[in-house]
Design a protein around this motif. Structure first.
Motif, PDB file in Angstrom:
ATOM      1  N   ALA A  17       3.897 -16.026   5.685  1.00 41.67           N
ATOM      2  CA  ALA A  17       3.974 -15.854   7.136  1.00 41.67           C
ATOM      3  C   ALA A  17       2.810 -15.033   7.671  1.00 41.67           C
ATOM      4  CB  ALA A  17       5.295 -15.182   7.511  1.00 41.67           C
ATOM      5  N   ASN A  18       2.381 -14.028   6.887  1.00 42.35           N
ATOM      6  CA  ASN A  18       1.290 -13.149   7.312  1.00 42.35           C
ATOM      7  C   ASN A  18       0.422 -12.820   6.102  1.00 42.35           C
ATOM      8  OD1 ASN A  18      -0.440 -11.251   8.320  1.00 42.35           O
ATOM      9  ND2 ASN A  18       1.120  -9.721   8.768  1.00 42.35           N
ATOM     10  N   PRO A  19      -0.624 -13.587   5.860  1.00 47.99           N
ATOM     11  CA  PRO A  19      -1.468 -13.348   4.684  1.00 47.99           C
ATOM     12  C   PRO A  19      -2.239 -12.031   4.726  1.00 47.99           C
ATOM     13  CG  PRO A  19      -2.224 -15.285   5.912  1.00 47.99           C
ATOM     14  CD  PRO A  19      -1.024 -14.755   6.609  1.00 47.99           C
ATOM     15  N   TYR A  20      -2.182 -11.316   5.857  1.00 51.08           N
ATOM     16  CA  TYR A  20      -2.874 -10.042   6.004  1.00 51.08           C
ATOM     17  C   TYR A  20      -1.926  -8.849   5.822  1.00 51.08           C
ATOM     18  CZ  TYR A  20      -6.289 -13.179   8.002  1.00 51.08           C
ATOM     19  OH  TYR A  20      -7.168 -14.205   8.191  1.00 51.08           O
ATOM     20  N   ALA A  21      -0.660  -9.118   5.482  1.00 49.36           N
ATOM     21  CA  ALA A  21       0.340  -8.052   5.340  1.00 49.36           C
ATOM     22  C   ALA A  21      -0.116  -7.035   4.297  1.00 49.36           C
ATOM     23  CB  ALA A  21       1.686  -8.641   4.945  1.00 49.36           C
ATOM     24  N   LYS A  22      -0.006  -5.751   4.659  1.00 48.40           N
ATOM     25  CA  LYS A  22      -0.426  -4.673   3.767  1.00 48.40           C
ATOM     26  C   LYS A  22       0.758  -3.970   3.116  1.00 48.40           C
ATOM     27  CE  LYS A  22      -4.663  -5.281   5.127  1.00 48.40           C
ATOM     28  NZ  LYS A  22      -5.282  -6.455   4.604  1.00 48.40           N
ATOM     29  N   ASN A  23       1.975  -4.194   3.662  1.00 45.92           N
ATOM     30  CA  ASN A  23       3.167  -3.530   3.154  1.00 45.92           C
ATOM     31  C   ASN A  23       4.273  -4.543   2.903  1.00 45.92           C
ATOM     32  OD1 ASN A  23       2.154  -0.841   3.360  1.00 45.92           O
ATOM     33  ND2 ASN A  23       2.479  -0.949   5.549  1.00 45.92           N
ATOM     34  N   CYS A  24       5.172  -4.203   1.969  1.00 46.08           N
ATOM     35  CA  CYS A  24       6.344  -5.035   1.743  1.00 46.08           C
ATOM     36  C   CYS A  24       7.279  -4.916   2.943  1.00 46.08           C
ATOM     37  CB  CYS A  24       7.055  -4.627   0.447  1.00 46.08           C
ATOM     38  SG  CYS A  24       7.806  -2.988   0.497  1.00 46.08           S
TER      39      CYS A  24
ATOM     40  N   ARG B 279       0.812  -1.221   0.000  1.00 43.92           N
ATOM     41  CA  ARG B 279       0.000   0.000   0.000  1.00 43.92           C
ATOM     42  C   ARG B 279       0.841   1.265   0.000  1.00 43.92           C
ATOM     43  NH1 ARG B 279      -5.076  -1.175   4.016  1.00 43.92           N
ATOM     44  NH2 ARG B 279      -6.035  -2.760   2.704  1.00 43.92           N
ATOM     45  N   THR B 280       2.112   1.162   0.365  1.00 50.91           N
ATOM     46  CA  THR B 280       2.968   2.335   0.435  1.00 50.91           C
ATOM     47  C   THR B 280       3.689   2.590  -0.882  1.00 50.91           C
ATOM     48  OG1 THR B 280       3.278   1.972   2.794  1.00 50.91           O
ATOM     49  CG2 THR B 280       4.844   3.432   1.710  1.00 50.91           C
ATOM     50  N   CYS B 281       4.394   1.581  -1.393  1.00 53.33           N
ATOM     51  CA  CYS B 281       5.214   1.796  -2.587  1.00 53.33           C
ATOM     52  C   CYS B 281       4.615   1.217  -3.862  1.00 53.33           C
ATOM     53  CB  CYS B 281       6.619   1.234  -2.376  1.00 53.33           C
ATOM     54  SG  CYS B 281       6.686  -0.573  -2.280  1.00 53.33           S
ATOM     55  N   GLY B 282       3.614   0.358  -3.743  1.00 54.59           N
ATOM     56  CA  GLY B 282       2.968  -0.215  -4.921  1.00 54.59           C
ATOM     57  C   GLY B 282       3.681  -1.418  -5.506  1.00 54.59           C
ATOM     58  N   GLU B 283       4.780  -1.841  -4.884  1.00 62.47           N
ATOM     59  CA  GLU B 283       5.512  -3.020  -5.353  1.00 62.47           C
ATOM     60  C   GLU B 283       4.850  -4.279  -4.808  1.00 62.47           C
ATOM     61  OE1 GLU B 283       8.182  -3.006  -7.455  1.00 62.47           O
ATOM     62  OE2 GLU B 283       7.910  -0.837  -7.621  1.00 62.47           O
ATOM     63  N   GLU B 284       5.236  -5.423  -5.378  1.00 63.69           N
ATOM     64  CA  GLU B 284       4.687  -6.699  -4.941  1.00 63.69           C
ATOM     65  C   GLU B 284       5.262  -7.070  -3.569  1.00 63.69           C
ATOM     66  OE1 GLU B 284       4.725 -11.226  -6.584  1.00 63.69           O
ATOM     67  OE2 GLU B 284       4.591  -9.601  -8.053  1.00 63.69           O
ATOM     68  N   ILE B 285       4.411  -7.569  -2.690  1.00 66.34           N
ATOM     69  CA  ILE B 285       4.843  -8.019  -1.368  1.00 66.34           C
ATOM     70  C   ILE B 285       5.501  -9.388  -1.526  1.00 66.34           C
ATOM     71  CG2 ILE B 285       4.081  -8.667   0.959  1.00 66.34           C
ATOM     72  CD1 ILE B 285       1.760  -6.696   0.600  1.00 66.34           C
ATOM     73  N   GLU B 286       6.616  -9.595  -0.840  1.00 68.35           N
ATOM     74  CA  GLU B 286       7.377 -10.834  -0.938  1.00 68.35           C
ATOM     75  C   GLU B 286       6.507 -12.035  -0.581  1.00 68.35           C
ATOM     76  OE1 GLU B 286       8.073  -8.239   1.005  1.00 68.35           O
ATOM     77  OE2 GLU B 286       9.953  -7.395   0.296  1.00 68.35           O
ATOM     78  N   SER B 287       6.647 -13.119  -1.358  1.00 68.34           N
ATOM     79  CA  SER B 287       5.805 -14.294  -1.149  1.00 68.34           C
ATOM     80  C   SER B 287       6.050 -14.932   0.218  1.00 68.34           C
ATOM     81  CB  SER B 287       6.017 -15.318  -2.264  1.00 68.34           C
ATOM     82  OG  SER B 287       7.364 -15.729  -2.307  1.00 68.34           O
ATOM     83  N   ASP B 288       7.300 -14.935   0.698  1.00 64.93           N
ATOM     84  CA  ASP B 288       7.556 -15.510   2.022  1.00 64.93           C
ATOM     85  C   ASP B 288       6.892 -14.685   3.114  1.00 64.93           C
ATOM     86  OD1 ASP B 288       9.421 -13.478   1.474  1.00 64.93           O
ATOM     87  OD2 ASP B 288      10.891 -14.299   2.882  1.00 64.93           O
ATOM     88  N   ARG B 289       6.815 -13.378   2.923  1.00 66.07           N
ATOM     89  CA  ARG B 289       6.117 -12.504   3.885  1.00 66.07           C
ATOM     90  C   ARG B 289       4.623 -12.812   3.886  1.00 66.07           C
ATOM     91  NH1 ARG B 289       6.579  -8.049   6.920  1.00 66.07           N
ATOM     92  NH2 ARG B 289       4.942  -6.473   6.873  1.00 66.07           N
ATOM     93  N   LEU B 290       4.041 -13.011   2.705  1.00 68.28           N
ATOM     94  CA  LEU B 290       2.611 -13.319   2.626  1.00 68.28           C
ATOM     95  C   LEU B 290       2.295 -14.699   3.191  1.00 68.28           C
ATOM     96  CD1 LEU B 290       1.646 -11.813  -0.831  1.00 68.28           C
ATOM     97  CD2 LEU B 290       0.990 -10.990   1.426  1.00 68.28           C
TER      98      LEU B 290
END
Length: 76
Positions: free
Chosen positions: A49-56, A36-47
């Motif tokens: 770990a946290n499927p609700y992550a809003k930021n990279c 939501r901040t930079c518009g880039e794709e969120i890292e798959s390992d982050r998602l």
């Protein structure tokens, strides 16, 4: 207490309840995978770990550092 005070108190309680309901819904929406901040794709390992992550990871780290500084130094 008079009727105006009671009405104002009821309004405060209703507003607080409404705000909590909205915040609760926002936390239960799965991430779309875009930061939501930079518009880039969120890292798959982050998602994973946290499927609700809003930021990279980078934006989340930056936001956390700013929040930590604000808690330490107070609002600027």
């Amino acid at each position: 207490m008079d009727e105006i005070d009671l009405a104002a108190e009821r309004v405060e309680v209703l507003n607080a309840t409404a705000i909590q309901a909205v915040l609760g819904r926002a936390e239960t929406i799965l991430s779309d995978g875009i930061c939501r901040t930079c518009g880039e794709e969120i890292e798959s390992d982050r998602l994973r770990a946290n499927p609700y992550a809003k930021n990279c990871r980078d934006c989340a780290d930056e936001a956390e550092a700013k929040a930590k500084l604000a808690r330490r130094c107070g609002p600027r």
